[in-house]
Enzyme design. Structure first.
Site, PDB file in Angstrom:
ATOM      1  N   ARG A   1     -36.902  35.413 -14.166  1.00 18.76           N
ATOM      2  CA  ARG A   1     -35.822  36.003 -14.845  1.00 18.76           C
ATOM      3  C   ARG A   1     -34.590  36.130 -13.898  1.00 18.76           C
ATOM      4  O   ARG A   1     -33.436  36.158 -14.752  1.00 18.76           O
ATOM      5  CB  ARG A   1     -36.112  37.501 -14.887  1.00 18.76           C
ATOM      6  CG  ARG A   1     -37.146  37.908 -15.781  1.00 18.76           C
ATOM      7  CD  ARG A   1     -37.618  39.121 -15.679  1.00 18.76           C
ATOM      8  NE  ARG A   1     -36.968  40.309 -15.880  1.00 18.76           N
ATOM      9  CZ  ARG A   1     -36.448  41.086 -16.962  1.00 18.76           C
ATOM     10  NH1 ARG A   1     -37.118  40.557 -18.009  1.00 18.76           N
ATOM     11  NH2 ARG A   1     -35.507  41.936 -16.714  1.00 18.76           N
TER      12      ARG A   1
ATOM     13  N   ARG B   1     -28.327  30.578  -7.914  1.00 16.39           N
ATOM     14  CA  ARG B   1     -27.241  29.507  -8.029  1.00 16.39           C
ATOM     15  C   ARG B   1     -26.639  29.189  -6.663  1.00 16.39           C
ATOM     16  O   ARG B   1     -26.561  29.892  -5.614  1.00 16.39           O
ATOM     17  CB  ARG B   1     -26.069  30.576  -8.651  1.00 16.39           C
ATOM     18  CG  ARG B   1     -26.191  30.879  -9.874  1.00 16.39           C
ATOM     19  CD  ARG B   1     -24.892  31.457 -10.478  1.00 16.39           C
ATOM     20  NE  ARG B   1     -24.991  32.419 -11.577  1.00 16.39           N
ATOM     21  CZ  ARG B   1     -25.156  33.756 -11.814  1.00 16.39           C
ATOM     22  NH1 ARG B   1     -24.863  34.459 -10.486  1.00 16.39           N
ATOM     23  NH2 ARG B   1     -25.469  34.450 -12.595  1.00 16.39           N
TER      24      ARG B   1
ATOM     25  N   ARG C   1     -46.788  49.821 -16.030  1.00 17.54           N
ATOM     26  CA  ARG C   1     -46.407  50.679 -14.769  1.00 17.54           C
ATOM     27  C   ARG C   1     -45.211  51.710 -15.295  1.00 17.54           C
ATOM     28  O   ARG C   1     -44.817  51.702 -16.298  1.00 17.54           O
ATOM     29  CB  ARG C   1     -45.658  49.377 -13.953  1.00 17.54           C
ATOM     30  CG  ARG C   1     -46.162  48.471 -13.432  1.00 17.54           C
ATOM     31  CD  ARG C   1     -47.132  48.967 -12.270  1.00 17.54           C
ATOM     32  NE  ARG C   1     -46.446  49.216 -11.138  1.00 17.54           N
ATOM     33  CZ  ARG C   1     -47.139  49.809 -10.184  1.00 17.54           C
ATOM     34  NH1 ARG C   1     -48.486  49.788 -10.127  1.00 17.54           N
ATOM     35  NH2 ARG C   1     -46.599  50.043  -9.091  1.00 17.54           N
TER      36      ARG C   1
HETATM   37  N1  UDP Z   1     -36.860  41.096  -7.692  1.00 22.05           N
HETATM   38  C1  UDP Z   1     -37.032  41.041  -6.361  1.00 22.05           C
HETATM   39  N2  UDP Z   1     -36.276  41.674  -5.618  1.00 22.05           N
HETATM   40  C2  UDP Z   1     -35.162  42.323  -6.222  1.00 22.05           C
HETATM   41  C3  UDP Z   1     -34.857  42.204  -7.625  1.00 22.05           C
HETATM   42  C4  UDP Z   1     -35.883  41.758  -8.347  1.00 22.05           C
HETATM   43  O1  UDP Z   1     -38.090  40.640  -5.903  1.00 22.05           O
HETATM   44  O2  UDP Z   1     -34.280  42.683  -5.362  1.00 22.05           O
HETATM   45  C5  UDP Z   1     -38.172  40.598  -8.595  1.00 22.05           C
HETATM   46  C6  UDP Z   1     -39.175  41.833  -9.014  1.00 22.05           C
HETATM   47  O3  UDP Z   1     -40.393  41.407  -9.046  1.00 22.05           O
HETATM   48  C7  UDP Z   1     -38.496  42.230 -10.243  1.00 22.05           C
HETATM   49  C8  UDP Z   1     -38.344  40.869 -10.970  1.00 22.05           C
HETATM   50  O4  UDP Z   1     -37.560  40.421  -9.726  1.00 22.05           O
HETATM   51  O5  UDP Z   1     -39.661  42.803 -11.016  1.00 22.05           O
HETATM   52  C9  UDP Z   1     -37.421  41.118 -12.137  1.00 22.05           C
HETATM   53  O6  UDP Z   1     -36.273  41.954 -11.735  1.00 22.05           O
HETATM   54  P1  UDP Z   1     -35.230  42.583 -12.758  1.00 22.05           P
HETATM   55  O7  UDP Z   1     -33.893  42.994 -12.050  1.00 22.05           O
HETATM   56  O8  UDP Z   1     -34.800  41.497 -13.816  1.00 22.05           O
HETATM   57  O9  UDP Z   1     -36.038  43.693 -13.203  1.00 22.05           O
HETATM   58  P2  UDP Z   1     -36.028  45.141 -14.220  1.00 22.05           P
HETATM   59  O10 UDP Z   1     -34.476  45.534 -14.004  1.00 22.05           O
HETATM   60  O11 UDP Z   1     -36.461  44.799 -15.430  1.00 22.05           O
HETATM   61  O12 UDP Z   1     -36.873  46.033 -13.383  1.00 22.05           O
END
Ligand code: UDP
Ligand code: FAD
Length: 368
Positions: free
Chosen positions: A173, A177, A250
């Protein structure tokens, strides 16, 4: 005999509100119910000290789909907010998503070529050719250092599972870059509704009969009897009384504080990527709208396994759960009077734009 409603919509989140709005526009008789005391589902905002507080977690609207953007923009105007989270690891700050600013802070590399060489070297050492899980995917995208500092701890807190047991798509996701660009999303359209998200769901539901504090399952027989069709946006396993087993989710707990200072962390989103800090991120809500209020509201976000009675926020889309979901979906496909839509009923890690797209698709199909 003609029933009282054409559609009973269970859930007033984005999916339910869009479906209801479109059906109402076509002259359909709609009733929307929600078990929460308010409408809007997870995008609902609570006003605290004149600040729109994202009560169920930070929500930034972003999309590449112009039709979706045009649709939501008929109800609200979006501001120019661009999400650029900061990661905090053992007292140091890094830029997200993974970009040249991150690589420079970590390795001192100044050119894309140097950064790519560093990642390539770490990928080679790890010996990963075709990534099979989140850990392998992360190392192959950004190398071992970034995986260990910015991904491993955060992911294991967020999902309560080892990175080797999680699907690779979760990390895909996030953009990687080789430019100095801290924009978290690649999408051309992004922002926060001016006036808050409630304005969007209130406009969609304008004129429609809505009853809050009402759980479908507490009066199921009655609700099934009053409407020709049901649009169900709650948990699909609950709809079938968990008869094939429970899907895993979760849940989140938010510790929200009103502080007597104007600016606590200088950014809307700061992720705490080390394992030892129990929360995953701190949100400072006013920065989504460039707020200048004298006070500020922050929320620390804690993630844990869903249990009955808590809010199911994230589906855990690993193999085991996806297989179980497919079995529930086979049951759902046989229903002629029930439409299952949204993040919980489709058991998918959908962002808002995907939910808008799906709800528009379904309402167009039904209203033909
Ligand atoms: N993630 C990470 N470190 C960060 C931010 C995100 O490892 O600082 C990973 C983590 O596994 C997370 C996934 O990337 O669940 C998707 O992040 P996103 O910010 O898209 O999650 P959401 O906002 O949906 O919680
Ligand atoms: P929901 O918003 O969950 O609505 C479902 C509604 O149904 C709820 O109001 C619930 O109370 C009601 N309901 C359930 N069961 C019953 C029942 N039995 N009886 C009556 N009512 C019932 N997306 C983005 O695009 N950008 C982001 O930055 C972003 N951040 C997120 C952060 C967090 C912490 C979370 C959890 C999600 C985030 N999302 C984000 C995703 C976004 O929240 C969803 O895509 C969207 O809100 C889902 O809408 P929905 O209508 O499917 O579900």
């Amino acid at each position: 005999m003609k029933k009282q409603y054409d559609y009973l919509i269970v859930g007033s989140g984005l999916y339910g509100a869009i479906f209801a709005g479109k059906a109402y526009q076509q002259g359909k008789r709609c009733l929307v119910i929600d078990k929460r005391p308010h409408t809007g589902g997870n995008i609902y905002c609570e006003n605290i000290a004149e600040i729109n507080v994202h009560k169920y977690g930070a929500h930034i609207f972003h999309t590449s789909n112009k039709e979706v953007w045009d649709f939501v923009s008929t109800f609200v105007t979006f501001n120019r907010y661009t999400n650029s989270p900061i990661a905090h690891y053992k007292g140091k700050l890094y830029n997200l998503p993974f970009n040249m600013n991150t690589f420079y802070a970590l390795w001192g590399v100044k050119t894309p070529e140097e950064a790519q060489a560093k990642i390539e070297e770490q990928r080679r050492t790890a010996g990963i050719t075709s990534p099979k899980n989140l850990e392998e995917q992360a190392i192959s995208l950004v190398g071992k250092d970034i995986y260990e500092i910015l991904i491993k701890g955060y992911t294991e807190k967020q999902w309560g599972r080892k990175c080797t047991e999680l699907p690779a798509f979760i990390i895909k996701r996030l953009p990687v870059r080789f430019t100095f660009d801290n924009n978290y999303f690649n999408d051309p359209y992004q922002g926060i509704p001016i006036g808050g998200y409630n304005k969007l769901t209130d406009s969609l539901l304008n004129g429609i009969e809505v009853v809050c504090n009402t759980d479908f399952f507490e009066n199921r027989g009655y609700f099934e009897s009053i409407s020709d069709k049901i649009v169900f946006t709650g948990k699909i396993d609950e709809f079938y009384d968990f008869r094939l087993g429970a899907l895993e989710y979760r849940t989140l707990r938010f510790e929200t504080e009103l502080l007597d200072c104007a600016n606590y962390q200088g950014n809307a989103v700061v992720n705490y990527t080390e394992r030892e800090i129990p929360y995953t991120r701190i949100i400072e809500h006013k920065h989504f709208e460039f707020g200048t209020q004298p006070q500020t509201v922050i929320s620390r976000e804690y993630s844990s396994e869903w249990t009955a009675g808590s809010e199911p926020f994230y589906p855990v889309n690993d193999e085991k759960n996806d297989r179980l979901y497919q079995q529930y979906k086979s049951l759902a496909d046989q229903e002629s009077h029930v439409i299952f839509g949204g993040r919980l009923a489709e058991y998918k890690y959908y962002d808002m734009d995907k939910v808008v797209e799906k709800a528009l698709e379904m309402s167009n199909k039904m209203m033909k």
